[in-house]
Enzyme design. Sequence first.
Site, PDB file in Angstrom:
ATOM      1  N   SER A 135       0.877  -1.165   0.000  1.00  0.00           N
ATOM      2  CA  SER A 135       0.000   0.000   0.000  1.00  0.00           C
ATOM      3  C   SER A 135       0.915   1.216   0.000  1.00  0.00           C
ATOM      4  O   SER A 135       1.698   1.399   0.928  1.00  0.00           O
ATOM      5  CB  SER A 135      -0.863  -0.043   1.262  1.00  0.00           C
ATOM      6  OG  SER A 135      -1.603   1.144   1.404  1.00  0.00           O
ATOM      7  N   LYS A 262      -9.459  -7.042   8.038  1.00  0.00           N
ATOM      8  CA  LYS A 262      -8.495  -6.597   9.053  1.00  0.00           C
ATOM      9  C   LYS A 262      -8.996  -7.172  10.364  1.00  0.00           C
ATOM     10  O   LYS A 262     -10.123  -6.852  10.789  1.00  0.00           O
ATOM     11  CB  LYS A 262      -8.455  -5.075   9.124  1.00  0.00           C
ATOM     12  CG  LYS A 262      -7.778  -4.434   7.929  1.00  0.00           C
ATOM     13  CD  LYS A 262      -7.784  -2.930   8.036  1.00  0.00           C
ATOM     14  CE  LYS A 262      -7.085  -2.343   6.816  1.00  0.00           C
ATOM     15  NZ  LYS A 262      -7.379  -0.916   6.658  1.00  0.00           N
TER      16      LYS A 262
HETATM   17  O1  OSB Z   1      -7.129   1.598   4.600  1.00  0.00           O
HETATM   18  O2  OSB Z   1      -5.863  -0.074   4.362  1.00  0.00           O
HETATM   19  C1  OSB Z   1      -6.086   1.016   4.873  1.00  0.00           C
HETATM   20  C2  OSB Z   1      -3.041   2.053   6.958  1.00  0.00           C
HETATM   21  C3  OSB Z   1      -3.660   2.679   8.025  1.00  0.00           C
HETATM   22  C4  OSB Z   1      -5.023   2.800   8.025  1.00  0.00           C
HETATM   23  C5  OSB Z   1      -5.786   2.300   6.968  1.00  0.00           C
HETATM   24  C6  OSB Z   1      -5.179   1.640   5.909  1.00  0.00           C
HETATM   25  C7  OSB Z   1      -3.777   1.549   5.906  1.00  0.00           C
HETATM   26  C8  OSB Z   1      -3.031   0.963   4.798  1.00  0.00           C
HETATM   27  C9  OSB Z   1      -1.643   0.512   5.107  1.00  0.00           C
HETATM   28  O3  OSB Z   1      -3.421   0.904   3.659  1.00  0.00           O
HETATM   29  C10 OSB Z   1      -1.478  -0.953   4.966  1.00  0.00           C
HETATM   30  C11 OSB Z   1      -0.143  -1.365   5.512  1.00  0.00           C
HETATM   31  O4  OSB Z   1       0.807  -1.305   4.762  1.00  0.00           O
HETATM   32  O5  OSB Z   1      -0.068  -1.755   6.714  1.00  0.00           O
HETATM   33 MG    MG Z   2      -8.274   0.461   3.192  1.00  0.00          MG
END
Ligand code: OSB
Ligand code: MG
Length: 368
Positions: A135, A262
């Site tokens: 990401s 998650k």
């Molecule tokens: O929406 O997936 C998400 C990180 C913090 C809060 C929300 C999100 C994310 C990421 C990071 O996309 C994913 C990662 O590399 O841990």
């Molecule tokens: Mg997300």
Amino acid sequence: MKIEALHMREVQMPLAHPFETSFGVTTGRRILLIELEADGYRAWGECVAGEHPYFSDEMVDTAWHITQTELAPRLLGASIDHGSEVPALFKQVRGHRMAKAALENAVWDLDAQRQGVSLSKLLGGTREVIPTGVSIGIQPTPEQLMQKIETEVAAGYQRIKLKCKHGWDTKIFAMVRDRWPDILLSCDANSAYALDDAEHIAGWDEFKLLMIEQPLWYDDFYFHATLQRRLKTAICLDECIRSSRDARAALELGSGRIINIKVGRVGGFTEAIAVHDVATEFGVPVWCGGMLETGIGRAHNIALSSLPNFTLPGDVSAAKRYWAEDIVDPEITVSPAGTIMVPTKVGRGFEVVPERVDSITVRSHTLG
Ligand code: OSB
Ligand code: MG
């Protein structure tokens, strides 16, 4: 087994690189960690609540409070044989899923050790390796984004996800697709758009994205169904799926065609497995999301990702993308093929380094 002691601690860790989403920039993490003691075993759980209530209504301080005053007292001294018995202990407390998950997951972590099996096996995992993606946050300039993508593609990651928002979307996708026509590419809006943007979003169909993650409101799956009907590209639901009941409602409505699981967002491994199973029933693939976790949460995500319906690359990437130094040993790494090996050792498979955790602890509290 009886939970004899419960230790809470807050650790502070600077991120190796700032992470920007449509809801803000994170430069360092404040993380609530849980350590349980029972039958001579010590187990860990990680709370994924952020520094601010921007991703969800939880944050590290509310998680600390609710854990200390409501959840930990319900777990301490309880006689439980399995992690799946934990949700019933917490039933009276509404919400606070990330706080609940940290405790429940620590119980699974403990039970794996006690039963002498890997956490993956205890959860019902079947995969030996998991496919991984990255990401990538919003960058100061498009050039910096292109540079980052180049690095991650070269490292072998199987899917690139771009954080997006108004002003950092169509032009960026066009530029990336121009340079990499064939990579698995997706975007994550973290609720940056509204239904009035449907036409704008439909314009992204030409970029052949694998999915568009949570384009609309964090608590909606009704209007996501309206939007999904107007798109060729699959919507992936993240924020709005808090339970297996939400997953069933969303899939019956047609709100999306992919789910990001998650474990913290849904309240623990028991509910995460239930969401996985509902998605399987609907023929919908899932993948494991990330919340900028330390090695503890990351190890738990690896175990979860070994379940059969986690067929898409997840956001469970290498520790070095986040931390100069993680708190587990061995270091969590990704192979040149973009995979992580699922540990077959007893427990989570990555040991917590006590001196390292102690050195970054800013507050602690023990019950029992
Ligand atoms: O929406 O997936 C998400 C990180 C913090 C809060 C929300 C999100 C994310 C990421 C990071 O996309 C994913 C990662 O590399 O841990
Ligand atoms: Mg997300």
